[in-house]
Design a protein around this motif. Structure first.
Motif, PDB file in Angstrom:
ATOM      1  N   PRO A  35       0.674  -1.323  -0.037  1.00  0.00           N
ATOM      2  CA  PRO A  35       0.158  -0.078   0.034  1.00  0.00           C
ATOM      3  C   PRO A  35       0.822   1.343  -0.121  1.00  0.00           C
ATOM      4  O   PRO A  35       0.495   2.155  -0.417  1.00  0.00           O
ATOM      5  N   ASN A  36       1.999   1.180   0.310  1.00  0.00           N
ATOM      6  CA  ASN A  36       3.131   2.265   0.375  1.00  0.00           C
ATOM      7  C   ASN A  36       3.400   2.632  -0.842  1.00  0.00           C
ATOM      8  O   ASN A  36       4.031   3.821  -1.117  1.00  0.00           O
ATOM      9  N   TYR A  37       3.546   1.872  -1.895  1.00  0.00           N
ATOM     10  CA  TYR A  37       3.989   2.016  -3.326  1.00  0.00           C
ATOM     11  C   TYR A  37       3.448   3.414  -3.775  1.00  0.00           C
ATOM     12  O   TYR A  37       4.155   4.078  -4.523  1.00  0.00           O
ATOM     13  N   TRP A  38       2.138   3.207  -3.712  1.00  0.00           N
ATOM     14  CA  TRP A  38       1.383   4.587  -4.305  1.00  0.00           C
ATOM     15  C   TRP A  38       1.930   5.734  -3.648  1.00  0.00           C
ATOM     16  O   TRP A  38       2.254   6.787  -4.564  1.00  0.00           O
ATOM     17  N   ASN A  39       2.185   5.869  -2.559  1.00  0.00           N
ATOM     18  CA  ASN A  39       2.696   7.071  -1.752  1.00  0.00           C
ATOM     19  C   ASN A  39       4.001   7.621  -2.428  1.00  0.00           C
ATOM     20  O   ASN A  39       4.649   8.507  -2.542  1.00  0.00           O
ATOM     21  N   GLU A  40       4.851   6.452  -2.535  1.00  0.00           N
ATOM     22  CA  GLU A  40       6.235   6.544  -2.873  1.00  0.00           C
ATOM     23  C   GLU A  40       6.371   7.202  -4.320  1.00  0.00           C
ATOM     24  O   GLU A  40       7.099   8.161  -4.458  1.00  0.00           O
ATOM     25  N   ILE A  41       5.353   6.866  -5.155  1.00  0.00           N
ATOM     26  CA  ILE A  41       5.499   7.709  -6.642  1.00  0.00           C
ATOM     27  C   ILE A  41       4.870   8.809  -6.446  1.00  0.00           C
ATOM     28  O   ILE A  41       5.282   9.655  -7.244  1.00  0.00           O
ATOM     29  N   SER A  42       4.011   9.050  -5.686  1.00  0.00           N
ATOM     30  CA  SER A  42       3.304  10.351  -5.500  1.00  0.00           C
ATOM     31  C   SER A  42       4.223  11.331  -4.979  1.00  0.00           C
ATOM     32  O   SER A  42       4.412  12.667  -5.463  1.00  0.00           O
ATOM     33  N   GLN A  43       5.091  10.763  -3.864  1.00  0.00           N
ATOM     34  CA  GLN A  43       5.937  11.848  -3.166  1.00  0.00           C
ATOM     35  C   GLN A  43       7.214  12.386  -4.319  1.00  0.00           C
ATOM     36  O   GLN A  43       7.460  13.478  -4.508  1.00  0.00           O
ATOM     37  N   ARG A  44       7.597  11.259  -4.864  1.00  0.00           N
ATOM     38  CA  ARG A  44       8.681  11.346  -6.163  1.00  0.00           C
ATOM     39  C   ARG A  44       8.132  12.389  -7.165  1.00  0.00           C
ATOM     40  O   ARG A  44       8.760  13.394  -7.495  1.00  0.00           O
ATOM     41  N   SER A  45       6.719  12.366  -7.542  1.00  0.00           N
ATOM     42  CA  SER A  45       6.370  13.231  -8.526  1.00  0.00           C
ATOM     43  C   SER A  45       6.380  14.467  -8.125  1.00  0.00           C
ATOM     44  O   SER A  45       6.477  15.528  -8.907  1.00  0.00           O
ATOM     45  N   ILE A  46       5.843  14.616  -7.049  1.00  0.00           N
ATOM     46  CA  ILE A  46       5.752  16.350  -6.287  1.00  0.00           C
ATOM     47  C   ILE A  46       7.208  16.844  -6.308  1.00  0.00           C
ATOM     48  O   ILE A  46       7.221  17.932  -6.454  1.00  0.00           O
ATOM     49  N   GLU A  47       8.322  15.920  -5.933  1.00  0.00           N
ATOM     50  CA  GLU A  47       9.449  16.375  -5.667  1.00  0.00           C
ATOM     51  C   GLU A  47       9.943  16.967  -7.061  1.00  0.00           C
ATOM     52  O   GLU A  47      10.737  17.759  -7.274  1.00  0.00           O
ATOM     53  N   ARG A  48       9.808  16.173  -8.135  1.00  0.00           N
ATOM     54  CA  ARG A  48      10.001  15.999  -9.533  1.00  0.00           C
ATOM     55  C   ARG A  48       9.705  17.609 -10.127  1.00  0.00           C
ATOM     56  O   ARG A  48      10.446  18.337 -10.467  1.00  0.00           O
ATOM     57  N   VAL A  49       8.743  18.077  -9.713  1.00  0.00           N
ATOM     58  CA  VAL A  49       8.059  19.249 -10.371  1.00  0.00           C
ATOM     59  C   VAL A  49       8.534  20.440  -9.521  1.00  0.00           C
ATOM     60  O   VAL A  49       9.100  21.443 -10.176  1.00  0.00           O
ATOM     61  N   TYR A  50       8.752  20.425  -8.218  1.00  0.00           N
ATOM     62  CA  TYR A  50       9.124  21.431  -7.553  1.00  0.00           C
ATOM     63  C   TYR A  50      10.794  21.703  -7.856  1.00  0.00           C
ATOM     64  O   TYR A  50      11.091  22.816  -7.668  1.00  0.00           O
ATOM     65  N   SER A  51      11.324  20.815  -8.151  1.00  0.00           N
ATOM     66  CA  SER A  51      12.715  21.130  -8.348  1.00  0.00           C
ATOM     67  C   SER A  51      13.100  21.265  -9.863  1.00  0.00           C
ATOM     68  O   SER A  51      14.157  21.774 -10.013  1.00  0.00           O
ATOM     69  N   ASN A  52      12.201  21.115 -10.952  1.00  0.00           N
ATOM     70  CA  ASN A  52      12.459  21.377 -12.252  1.00  0.00           C
ATOM     71  C   ASN A  52      11.422  22.369 -12.951  1.00  0.00           C
ATOM     72  O   ASN A  52      11.780  22.810 -13.801  1.00  0.00           O
ATOM     73  N   TYR A  53      10.501  22.186 -12.568  1.00  0.00           N
ATOM     74  CA  TYR A  53       9.192  22.915 -13.381  1.00  0.00           C
ATOM     75  C   TYR A  53       8.282  24.079 -12.608  1.00  0.00           C
ATOM     76  O   TYR A  53       7.262  23.946 -12.450  1.00  0.00           O
TER      77      TYR A  53
END
Length: 806
Positions: free
Chosen positions: A732-750
């Protein structure tokens, strides 16, 4: 590449090549593209005993991999080979396996013959060749550095400053003298008469500033600097002024490319910006989802807010607030008198969240009021753009109380108008394609005559050629937008050479290695789109209302489909209903997969529910197709289709509501130049599945912060989504992992902060380059004007005559 062909011919693989060529000739097609070539080769190899070697490790497999096109004629195979990004070569393979090199002109003639449009006895066809205008300009050598034009240009300029020191220092000195604002001289005054005097005064000023604490306000030493010849614009504190003048001192004595970029980026030379976007319904409310109206509007409105904020910050940091300078940003678009309840009939509209950002709407002239009083498709507006630019210039000069300092064109029509305005007002300008239609429609240039009544590609592609060559610099969201990937041709790359049979041959349409190309991805509006976990910033009433809309509300004017089990994991997508966005493809993928239906509901937000409510032929077709798919696969109870236009605040909360339910976002476009909805979903925290054709390849890192899908392979698309769901069910934590990484990706580049900083820096550097190389550009601009008057205007006039008869 000739060596690789000879390796095939000098080995046992010559027999395989002959058999493969025979297999190709059995096809009814005479023009094969890369995917068809690869699939045919795979089918051939499967029938051979040495399949593994032949398909994976042979000379022939390498040759096939690099082959972009094969054209079959009665006597030969013509192989168009792409040995590396941004480079193409063509070879003719005769029946006796003689290999001949094929020139660009011969290749264009061959393509004409393919559609029975080659008429050599009539004197040939007009040839367009921009290459001579780039022969004396600096060019990038390494394909990896395409799109990093400003970094290359800074190195080039600093080397010029170093080796031709006197000439370039004089150019820098004269450039600094240019800057003023409404009668206020900036940077240096007439007290400083020569470059040598400037050097001496800089050193005196640095000595003076050393006596002041770093945080001393500019006004405390303003008059002392002005006595030395330095006007406002260097900084708002002693420390900032010292930094600016120290960089200038370094440039005079020992030029360095990084110092040059930092110095030019800091000079206050941009206060008034014009953004041009004529087509569609450009407004702030009630327009998204209408024909020709989508991500580009969102992009520009967010860009305006970011630009104004950055300009204001720059004004304060350079100390120009002492002069009361205020930035102004205007979006120029078309006024639509019959505005259908939108604000598109208002001449001037303040942009929300800005102090001095405006939408200025200028009407098309009433050549035929039955047309020009209403919305006009982006494919039909070409006859009105020249007079639109002329009329707009008068209004812009009045609104700005002078000329803009930078013009930014958007899409083909806006880019053409930007060129016309920049040429008339002598202003630095850039273009942003958003999407080049030539890449969207297969063989659109080769069969342009068959498509002309519907799309008028002769005008569009001509406008593209003029705009991209006239621009001082080009802003691209991604690298592949310019030159594609090793497997696919880029949007701009497709303009390198092509034929418009019976109209013209483009021998060299654009120099891809020119430093005018720069990658500057857009940002996302962080006030509207933010992670679903930030519950304190969310309104409970909005959340409940949108939950009802998404899953349960029974209102046939807004929603189609009642979900049997609203608690299933939602697969969500939101786009216009047109062919390229491919929402119908996603629905078909869902319909074919019983396993997806077992685990998920499909939620689609598109513009309309009924074909009779649309006037766009492509949208009507997609509406009818979507209903057919729902019936064909019996998706009733499993799909919900909302025909609504959401206010921006609601669209942000929609993503977060999907996030609350551990949903996913799927962007299934057949091609996507960039993909703002991808940024919106990722920053909201949704695991995002996006097309591998286009910009998403550079936004998402596959299986790290999102997933690539192939929208043309619906089985594979379903399997990738199902694999993700299976992992979520197991952990169940896998969804959270991808979710958090996607958030970080945008804030650091876009973010828009990153975007606007970069855009303004580019504008200043290219203004300097434009100033120093003005004579070289004039020949190019006159060549473009010739095409405008000899090709574009007659065809636009013919289209106008057709409109007048309607």
């Amino acid at each position: 590449m000739t060596d690789l062909i000879q390796d095939v011919l000098n080995s046992d693989e010559k027999k395989n090549l002959r058999q493969f060529a025979t297999l190709l000739r059995q096809s009814e097609k005479k023009y094969l593209l890369r995917n068809e070539i690869l699939n045919t080769f795979h089918d051939y190899c499967k029938q051979q005993e040495n399949y593994e070697h032949l398909y994976h490790n042979s000379y022939l497999s390498k040759l096939v991999y690099f082959t972009q096109e094969i054209i079959l004629d009665s006597e030969s195979l013509c192989l168009v080979i792409r040995p590396q990004i941004a480079t193409q070569q063509a070879y003719r393979l005769l029946d006796d396996f003689t290999v001949e090199s094929v020139s660009i002109q011969e290749l264009l003639d061959l393509r004409d013959r393919l559609v029975n449009r080659h008429h050599p006895q009539e004197g040939g066809v007009l040839k367009i060749d921009f290459q001579p205008f780039y022969d004396y300009s600096p060019v990038i050598r390494d394909p990896k550095n395409i799109g990093k034009g400003v970094a290359f240009l800074n190195r080039y300029l600093s080397s010029k400053l170093f080796y031709d020191r006197r000439q370039w220092q004089d150019a820098l000195f004269n450039f600094l003298h240019l800057h003023h604002y409404k009668g206020h001289q900036l940077l240096i005054s007439d007290r400083i008469q020569t470059q040598q005097q400037l050097s001496n005064c800089v050193k005196q000023a640095l000595t003076l500033l050393a006596n002041y604490p770093a945080d001393t306000p500019y006004e405390n030493f303003r008059w002392e600097l002005q006595n030395l010849g330095f006007e406002p614009g260097w900084g708002n504190t002693a420390d900032r002024v010292h930094q600016s003048l120290e960089m200038l001192d370094q440039l005079i004595d020992s030029p360095d490319n990084q110092v040059l970029e930092a110095f030019l980026s800091q000079i206050p030379m941009i206060f008034r910006i014009l953004l041009v976007s004529p087509h569609g319904w450009f407004g702030q409310e009630g327009v998204l989802g209408r024909p020709d109206t989508g991500g580009q509007v969102v992009y520009i409105l967010d860009q305006v807010k970011g630009l104004e904020k950055q300009l204001q910050e720059n004004i304060e940091q350079t100390g120009l607030d002492v002069l009361g300078i205020q930035p102004k940003v205007i979006v120029l678009t078309r006024l639509i008198p019959n505005s259908e309840g939108t604000t598109c009939n208002q001449r001037l509209e303040k942009i929300y969240g800005t102090n001095n950002g405006w939408i200025l709407r200028v009407p098309f002239r009433d050549f035929n009021p039955k047309l020009t009083q209403n919305w006009i498709s982006r494919f039909e507006i070409w006859p009105y753009l020249e007079t639109f630019a002329i009329d707009a210039q008068k209004e812009l000069l009045a609104e700005f109380q002078g000329k803009p300092d930078l013009i930014v064109g958007n899409y083909t029509d806006g880019n053409l108008v930007a060129f016309l305005l920049a040429r008339r007002m002598n202003v630095t300008h850039c273009i942003i394609a958003h999407a080049l239609e030539k890449s969207k429609y297969l063989f659109s240039n080769l069969y342009w005559q068959d498509l002309e009544d519907k799309y008028h590609f002769s005008l569009q592609f001509t406008a593209d050629l003029m705009a991209m060559n006239a621009a001082n610099f080009i802003v691209s969201s991604t690298y592949q937008e310019i030159v594609g990937t090793p497997d696919s041709i880029g949007q701009y790359e497709s303009y390198q050479s092509f034929t418009m049979p019976d109209l013209y041959h483009v021998v060299s349409g654009i120099e891809l290695f020119s430093p005018k190309f720069n990658i500057v991805p857009p940002g996302v509006n962080e006030d509207v789109y933010f992670p679903y976990t930030r519950t304190e910033e969310r309104k409970l009433s909005d959340r409940q209302r949108l939950e009802d809309l998404l899953f349960t509300l029974e209102d046939p004017t807004q929603a189609f489909g009642k979900l049997q089990d609203p608690n299933k994991r939602p697969i969500f997508s939101m786009a216009r209903l047109d062919r390229i966005k491919n929402l119908t493809g996603l629905a078909e993928c869902f319909g074919k997969s019983k396993e997806l239906q077992e685990h998920c509901n499909l939620i689609l937000i598109a513009g309309k529910l009924r074909s009779e409510d649309s006037t766009d032929h492509e949208e009507i077709s997609e509406i009818e197709k979507l209903y057919h798919i729902i019936d064909q696969y019996n998706l009733h109870g499993k799909i919900r289709w909302l025909g609504v236009r959401l206010p921006k605040g609601d669209s942000g909360e929609i993503y977060r509501v999907i996030g609350d339910r551990r949903g996913i976002f799927v962007q299934p476009a057949l091609f996507e130049a960039f993909g703002l909805t991808i940024l919106e979903s990722m920053i909201s925290g949704l695991p995002t599945f996006a097309t591998r054709f286009g910009g998403p390849l550079e936004i998402i890192q596959d299986k790290v912060n999102g997933f690539y899908i192939n929208p043309t392979d619906q089985t594979e698309m379903a399997d990738i989504i199902l694999e993700f769901i299976a992992k979520c069910n197991h952990d169940p934590n896998y969804w959270n992992e991808i979710s958090q990484r996607s958030i970080e990706r945008v804030y650091s580049n876009y973010t828009w902060k990153i975007h606007t900083n970069r855009l303004l820096s580019l504008a200043k550097i290219y203004s300097f380059w434009n100033y120093t190389s003005q004579e070289q550009r004039e020949d190019l601009l006159r060549y473009i004007e010739l095409q405008f008057h000899m090709i574009y205007k007659p065809r636009a006039k013919a289209l106008l005559d057709k409109h007048m008869q309607q």
